[in-house]
Design a protein around this motif. Structure first.
Motif, PDB file in Angstrom:
ATOM      1  N   UNK A 185       0.918  -1.170   0.073  1.00 30.60           N
ATOM      2  CA  UNK A 185       0.060  -0.046  -0.112  1.00 30.60           C
ATOM      3  C   UNK A 185       0.733   1.157  -0.023  1.00 30.60           C
ATOM      4  N   UNK A 186       1.858   1.175   0.875  1.00 31.29           N
ATOM      5  CA  UNK A 186       2.723   2.333   0.904  1.00 31.29           C
ATOM      6  C   UNK A 186       3.590   2.771  -0.335  1.00 31.29           C
ATOM      7  N   UNK A 187       3.923   1.629  -1.084  1.00 28.90           N
ATOM      8  CA  UNK A 187       4.447   1.920  -2.390  1.00 28.90           C
ATOM      9  C   UNK A 187       3.588   2.285  -3.602  1.00 28.90           C
ATOM     10  N   UNK A 188       2.506   1.918  -3.262  1.00 26.61           N
ATOM     11  CA  UNK A 188       1.107   2.077  -4.227  1.00 26.61           C
ATOM     12  C   UNK A 188       0.699   3.629  -4.092  1.00 26.61           C
ATOM     13  N   UNK A 189       0.717   4.415  -2.782  1.00 31.50           N
ATOM     14  CA  UNK A 189       0.450   5.479  -2.687  1.00 31.50           C
ATOM     15  C   UNK A 189       1.627   6.399  -3.239  1.00 31.50           C
ATOM     16  N   UNK A 190       2.794   6.031  -2.940  1.00 32.95           N
ATOM     17  CA  UNK A 190       4.050   6.787  -3.137  1.00 32.95           C
ATOM     18  C   UNK A 190       4.151   6.850  -4.769  1.00 32.95           C
ATOM     19  N   UNK A 191       3.871   5.661  -5.439  1.00 28.43           N
ATOM     20  CA  UNK A 191       3.872   5.523  -6.870  1.00 28.43           C
ATOM     21  C   UNK A 191       2.749   6.508  -7.525  1.00 28.43           C
ATOM     22  N   UNK A 192       1.720   6.536  -6.961  1.00 30.65           N
ATOM     23  CA  UNK A 192       0.494   7.432  -7.341  1.00 30.65           C
ATOM     24  C   UNK A 192       0.763   8.843  -7.284  1.00 30.65           C
ATOM     25  N   UNK A 193       1.610   9.110  -6.158  1.00 32.50           N
ATOM     26  CA  UNK A 193       1.643  10.485  -5.770  1.00 32.50           C
ATOM     27  C   UNK A 193       2.885  11.035  -6.805  1.00 32.50           C
ATOM     28  N   UNK A 194       3.706  10.176  -7.378  1.00 34.16           N
ATOM     29  CA  UNK A 194       4.704  10.530  -8.332  1.00 34.16           C
ATOM     30  C   UNK A 194       3.917  10.875  -9.710  1.00 34.16           C
ATOM     31  N   UNK A 195       3.152   9.813  -9.823  1.00 35.03           N
ATOM     32  CA  UNK A 195       2.416   9.798 -11.294  1.00 35.03           C
ATOM     33  C   UNK A 195       1.545  11.310 -11.231  1.00 35.03           C
ATOM     34  N   UNK A 196       0.878  11.520 -10.201  1.00 31.44           N
ATOM     35  CA  UNK A 196       0.079  12.720 -10.312  1.00 31.44           C
ATOM     36  C   UNK A 196       0.998  13.864 -10.414  1.00 31.44           C
TER      37      UNK A 196
END
Length: 73
Positions: free
Chosen positions: A9-20
């Motif tokens: 989950x933490x990695x997903x949120x970090x990747x999503x934040x980077x993408x945004x």
């Protein structure tokens, strides 16, 4: 995203934040980005894109209408 699929989950949120942060959201790609966010369950991205669509609804509807007209001709 693989990070969500395997429970990171933490990695997903970090990747999503980077993408945004690196996303160039435009009237041309907003609908595609919304569908993408929904398909991979990215809540933050979906919220970001939805807010963009609400602010730029007239421009997006104009583009969709033009695309629809092209299909009819």
């Amino acid at each position: 995203m693989a990070s969500g699929k395997y429970g990171f989950t933490g990695l997903k949120l970090e990747a999503e934040s980077w993408y945004i942060k690196n996303l160039e959201l435009t009237s041309d790609n907003a609908i595609d980005e919304l569908l993408y966010a929904d398909s991979i369950h990215c809540i933050i991205l979906k919220k970001t894109v939805t807010e963009f669509i609400m602010k730029n609804g007239d421009a997006i509807m104009h583009l969709l209408t033009q695309d629809y007209q092209k299909l009819l001709n």
